[in-house]
Design a protein around this motif. Structure first.
Motif, mmCIF file in Angstrom:
data_model
loop_
_atom_site.group_PDB
_atom_site.id
_atom_site.type_symbol
_atom_site.label_atom_id
_atom_site.label_comp_id
_atom_site.label_asym_id
_atom_site.label_seq_id
_atom_site.Cartn_x
_atom_site.Cartn_y
_atom_site.Cartn_z
ATOM 1 N N GLU A 165 0.837 -1.214 0.000
ATOM 2 C CA GLU A 165 0.000 0.000 0.000
ATOM 3 C C GLU A 165 0.868 1.258 0.000
ATOM 4 O OE1 GLU A 165 -3.542 2.094 2.648
ATOM 5 O OE2 GLU A 165 -2.743 0.123 3.202
ATOM 6 N N ALA A 166 1.939 1.235 0.780
ATOM 7 C CA ALA A 166 2.819 2.395 0.837
ATOM 8 C C ALA A 166 3.548 2.595 -0.495
ATOM 9 C CB ALA A 166 3.833 2.234 1.965
ATOM 10 N N VAL A 167 3.998 1.509 -1.081
ATOM 11 C CA VAL A 167 4.719 1.600 -2.353
ATOM 12 C C VAL A 167 3.800 2.121 -3.460
ATOM 13 C CG1 VAL A 167 5.845 0.256 -4.169
ATOM 14 C CG2 VAL A 167 6.416 -0.158 -1.765
ATOM 15 N N SER A 168 2.527 1.736 -3.399
ATOM 16 C CA SER A 168 1.591 2.151 -4.449
ATOM 17 C C SER A 168 1.130 3.598 -4.286
ATOM 18 C CB SER A 168 0.370 1.224 -4.463
ATOM 19 O OG SER A 168 -0.379 1.365 -3.267
ATOM 20 N N THR A 169 1.598 4.282 -3.227
ATOM 21 C CA THR A 169 1.215 5.680 -3.021
ATOM 22 C C THR A 169 1.582 6.527 -4.221
ATOM 23 O OG1 THR A 169 1.448 5.511 -0.618
ATOM 24 C CG2 THR A 169 1.548 7.718 -1.569
ATOM 25 N N MET A 170 2.729 6.248 -4.841
ATOM 26 C CA MET A 170 3.172 7.040 -5.985
ATOM 27 C C MET A 170 2.209 6.943 -7.159
ATOM 28 S SD MET A 170 7.308 6.625 -6.070
ATOM 29 C CE MET A 170 7.440 7.762 -7.446
ATOM 30 N N ASP A 171 1.466 5.845 -7.247
ATOM 31 C CA ASP A 171 0.501 5.694 -8.339
ATOM 32 C C ASP A 171 -0.635 6.712 -8.215
ATOM 33 O OD1 ASP A 171 2.078 3.599 -9.035
ATOM 34 O OD2 ASP A 171 0.669 2.036 -8.421
ATOM 35 N N ARG A 172 -0.903 7.160 -6.968
ATOM 36 C CA ARG A 172 -2.044 8.049 -6.729
ATOM 37 C C ARG A 172 -1.646 9.516 -6.642
ATOM 38 N NH1 ARG A 172 -2.600 3.742 -3.175
ATOM 39 N NH2 ARG A 172 -1.930 5.001 -1.401
ATOM 40 N N LEU A 173 -0.361 9.787 -6.530
ATOM 41 C CA LEU A 173 0.079 11.176 -6.409
ATOM 42 C C LEU A 173 -0.064 11.919 -7.727
ATOM 43 C CD1 LEU A 173 3.345 10.934 -4.271
ATOM 44 C CD2 LEU A 173 1.063 11.592 -3.523
ATOM 45 N N LYS A 174 -0.478 13.175 -7.640
ATOM 46 C CA LYS A 174 -0.554 14.042 -8.817
ATOM 47 C C LYS A 174 0.586 15.047 -8.751
ATOM 48 C CE LYS A 174 -5.165 14.307 -10.819
ATOM 49 N NZ LYS A 174 -6.279 15.208 -11.162
ATOM 50 N N VAL A 175 1.370 15.096 -9.811
ATOM 51 C CA VAL A 175 2.523 15.982 -9.862
ATOM 52 C C VAL A 175 2.348 16.968 -11.007
ATOM 53 C CG1 VAL A 175 5.040 16.117 -10.083
ATOM 54 C CG2 VAL A 175 4.002 14.144 -8.957
ATOM 55 N N LEU A 176 2.637 18.236 -10.738
ATOM 56 C CA LEU A 176 2.572 19.268 -11.769
ATOM 57 C C LEU A 176 3.967 19.776 -12.080
ATOM 58 C CD1 LEU A 176 1.023 21.354 -13.544
ATOM 59 C CD2 LEU A 176 1.018 22.848 -11.528
ATOM 60 N N GLY A 177 4.331 19.789 -13.356
ATOM 61 C CA GLY A 177 5.600 20.361 -13.790
ATOM 62 C C GLY A 177 5.337 21.534 -14.713
ATOM 63 N N ALA A 178 6.127 22.594 -14.575
ATOM 64 C CA ALA A 178 5.908 23.784 -15.395
ATOM 65 C C ALA A 178 7.225 24.375 -15.843
ATOM 66 C CB ALA A 178 5.113 24.838 -14.603
ATOM 67 N N GLY A 179 7.287 24.790 -17.120
ATOM 68 C CA GLY A 179 8.354 25.657 -17.582
ATOM 69 C C GLY A 179 9.513 25.002 -18.281
ATOM 70 N N GLY A 180 10.648 25.723 -18.234
ATOM 71 C CA GLY A 180 11.777 25.490 -19.115
ATOM 72 C C GLY A 180 12.535 24.191 -18.949
ATOM 73 N N LEU A 181 12.366 23.476 -17.846
ATOM 74 C CA LEU A 181 13.046 22.183 -17.680
ATOM 75 C C LEU A 181 12.128 21.025 -18.050
ATOM 76 C CD1 LEU A 181 14.810 22.787 -14.211
ATOM 77 C CD2 LEU A 181 15.830 22.943 -16.471
ATOM 78 N N GLY A 182 11.029 21.329 -18.734
ATOM 79 C CA GLY A 182 9.956 20.362 -18.934
ATOM 80 C C GLY A 182 10.333 19.041 -19.548
ATOM 81 N N CYS A 183 11.118 19.027 -20.633
ATOM 82 C CA CYS A 183 11.456 17.763 -21.293
ATOM 83 C C CYS A 183 12.197 16.833 -20.345
ATOM 84 C CB CYS A 183 12.309 18.024 -22.539
ATOM 85 S SG CYS A 183 11.382 18.642 -23.949
ATOM 86 N N GLU A 184 13.236 17.342 -19.715
ATOM 87 C CA GLU A 184 14.010 16.522 -18.779
ATOM 88 C C GLU A 184 13.161 16.107 -17.585
ATOM 89 O OE1 GLU A 184 16.748 15.038 -18.474
ATOM 90 O OE2 GLU A 184 18.075 15.767 -20.042
ATOM 91 N N LEU A 185 12.354 17.028 -17.048
ATOM 92 C CA LEU A 185 11.531 16.706 -15.890
ATOM 93 C C LEU A 185 10.516 15.616 -16.214
ATOM 94 C CD1 LEU A 185 10.779 20.180 -14.250
ATOM 95 C CD2 LEU A 185 12.006 18.267 -13.221
ATOM 96 N N LEU A 186 9.853 15.720 -17.351
ATOM 97 C CA LEU A 186 8.857 14.705 -17.716
ATOM 98 C C LEU A 186 9.486 13.331 -17.834
ATOM 99 C CD1 LEU A 186 6.546 16.393 -20.381
ATOM 100 C CD2 LEU A 186 6.045 15.878 -17.996
ATOM 101 N N LYS A 187 10.615 13.275 -18.522
ATOM 102 C CA LYS A 187 11.300 11.993 -18.681
ATOM 103 C C LYS A 187 11.720 11.426 -17.324
ATOM 104 C CE LYS A 187 15.562 12.051 -19.266
ATOM 105 N NZ LYS A 187 16.787 12.030 -18.409
ATOM 106 N N ASP A 188 12.303 12.264 -16.468
ATOM 107 C CA ASP A 188 12.787 11.802 -15.166
ATOM 108 C C ASP A 188 11.632 11.359 -14.267
ATOM 109 O OD1 ASP A 188 15.340 12.342 -15.960
ATOM 110 O OD2 ASP A 188 15.550 14.210 -14.847
#
Length: 448
Positions: free
Chosen positions: A45-68
């Motif tokens: 259950e704890a490990v699956s927490t990441m499946d439910r988290l919502k993350v927002l990325g914005a701006g100039g580092l977008g390509c690298e951030l999305l991939k990472d």
């Protein structure tokens, strides 16, 4: 979006083993380490927490951030970027191809990563961060900024701090900020990543003095003897725009506005036989963007993603409570340093106290407003000012600007008293006020 090295050659096949591809992450998430607490949970259950988290990325580092983020196990990601893909992006923004020129960066990047990393869902938003309301930002667990504009960073910082409600723990959204820096002659070999826990730790406004204000060019140089392409652009930005007013209000993010400035600057350069005026340089000068380096962007984006992973899994202490600021320098070698940036009690965004401000009461209100733009801790562009009992000057709406315009020629000493508090607002801060307690200069008090 981000600016890493462009991928050459055939694109690798998508990862197609959803059950085993996270094995390397599970080694971290399912095993206690030297920095995990005694309460560290390794259950399914704890490990699956990441499946439910919502993350927002914005701006100039977008390509690298999305991939990472996608390769770190985050499965519900949103990305905001208002730009479209330009040919000049292709040598360093590796999620884009020549056939993508003219398309939305957020849309193309999202679809590319979804094809490569099965199981991840990325929702693109082709707009400004300011176009979204508080309800939109409330849905996320973590917000990561890779913005190339200090003004946009300040807006996001103040927005997330305004969301924080002591009676609602879910309203506290950790802000991870990353960016690259440098000089116009030195490119972006420096960078930083930092974590802000709203109202608890030092915020971006507390740390604003870490960003030096842009160097001013004398108006006489711009008007009579420009020597560099940047001078031509600043002339178009500061002088030509005010003289011709092609649009009601300059929007640095509007391609039509930047194009107008570019054409004016190009003509100015031709008049004085100055080469080097380009659209990208015009955009960089107007928005104060530092030219990016692929390796720096990759390092800073990885650091930001690493902090998001630590916050989501608690596998290691994140930046934020003790050391909250990481500096990177790649000028001559590779050097990093972390330290704690202290919270400021008089921070206009997260603090409670008004700042003391010594002022010459013989200054006109116009001169006082201009001095605010030069202060390192303020860096305001279009401030409006209110005293405790009356309004001194409002930039907008037009009716209020016209009503308070006569005050610009009056002396500060005529409008407020020694020790009075004023509130200063600026579009870059949203609804946040700078609070100043005015202290008239000693020379004036002695005469009075």
């Amino acid at each position: 979006m981000s600016q890493p090295v462009m991928v050459a050659g055939p694109i690798p096949a998508p990862i197609s083993e959803p059950d085993s591809k996270w094995t390397y992450l599970d080694n971290v998430r399912r095993n206690k380490g030297p920095y995990t607490s005694e309460e560290f949970d390794t259950s399914d259950e704890a490990v699956s927490t990441m499946d439910r988290l919502k993350v927002l990325g914005a701006g100039g580092l977008g390509c690298e951030l999305l991939k990472d983020l996608a390769l770190s196990g985050f499965k519900d990601i949103h990305v905001i970027d208002m730009d479209t893909i330009d040919v000049s992006n292709l040598n360093r923004q590796f999620l884009f191809r020549h056939s993508d020129v003219g398309k939305s960066k957020a849309e193309v990047a999202a679809r590319f990563v979804e094809k490569r990393v099965k199981g991840v869902s990325i929702t693109p938003h082709n707009c400004k961060i300011q176009d979204k309301d508080e309800d939109f930002y409330m849905q996320f667990n973590i917000v990561i900024c890779g913005l190339d504009s200090i003004e946009a960073r300040r807006w996001m910082n103040s927005t997330l701090i305004n969301l924080a409600d002591p009676e609602n723990p879910e309203s506290y959204k950790p802000l991870i900020d990353g960016g690259t820096e440098g000089l116009s002659t030195q490119l972006g070999f420096k960078g930083q990543s930092r974590v802000v826990f709203p109202t608890i730790t030092s915020c971006l406004e507390c740390q604003l003095d870490m960003h030096a204000p842009r160097q001013a060019v004398p108006l006489c140089t711009l008007a009579t003897i420009p020597r560099q392409p940047e001078h031509c652009i600043e002339w178009a930005h500061i002088i030509a725009w005010e003289q011709e007013k092609p649009f009601p209000k300059l929007d640095n993010d509007d391609p039509e506005h930047i194009t107008w400035l570019y054409k004016k600057a190009l003509a100015r350069g031709e008049e004085f036989k100055i080469s080097g005026v380009t659209y990208s340089l015009t955009q960089g000068v107007v928005k104060n963007i530092i030219p990016a380096i692929a390796s720096t962007n990759a390092i800073i984006a990885a650091s930001c993603c690493n902090e998001a992973f630590k916050i989501a899994t608690q596998t290691n202490p994140s930046l934020g409570f003790e050391e909250n600021y990481m500096m990177y320098s790649g000028n001559d070698s590779i050097y990093t340093y972390t330290f704690k940036h202290e919270k400021k009690d008089d921070c206009p965004v997260c603090g409670q106290l008004a700042r003391d401000l010594e002022v010459d009461p013989n200054f006109t209100l116009q001169e006082f407003i201009e001095s605010l733009a030069e202060r390192a801790e303020a860096q305001l562009k279009k401030p409006s000012i209110r005293a405790e009992s009356h309004t001194l000057y409002m930039q907008s709406p037009v009716s209020l600007e016209e009503m308070t315009r006569p005050n610009l020629k009056k002396k500060i000493g005529e409008l407020v008293g020694n020790g009075d508090e004023i509130a200063v607002t600026d579009p870059s801060l949203g609804t946040v006020n700078f609070k100043y307690k005015l202290k008239f200069s000693k020379a004036y008090r002695a005469v009075a």
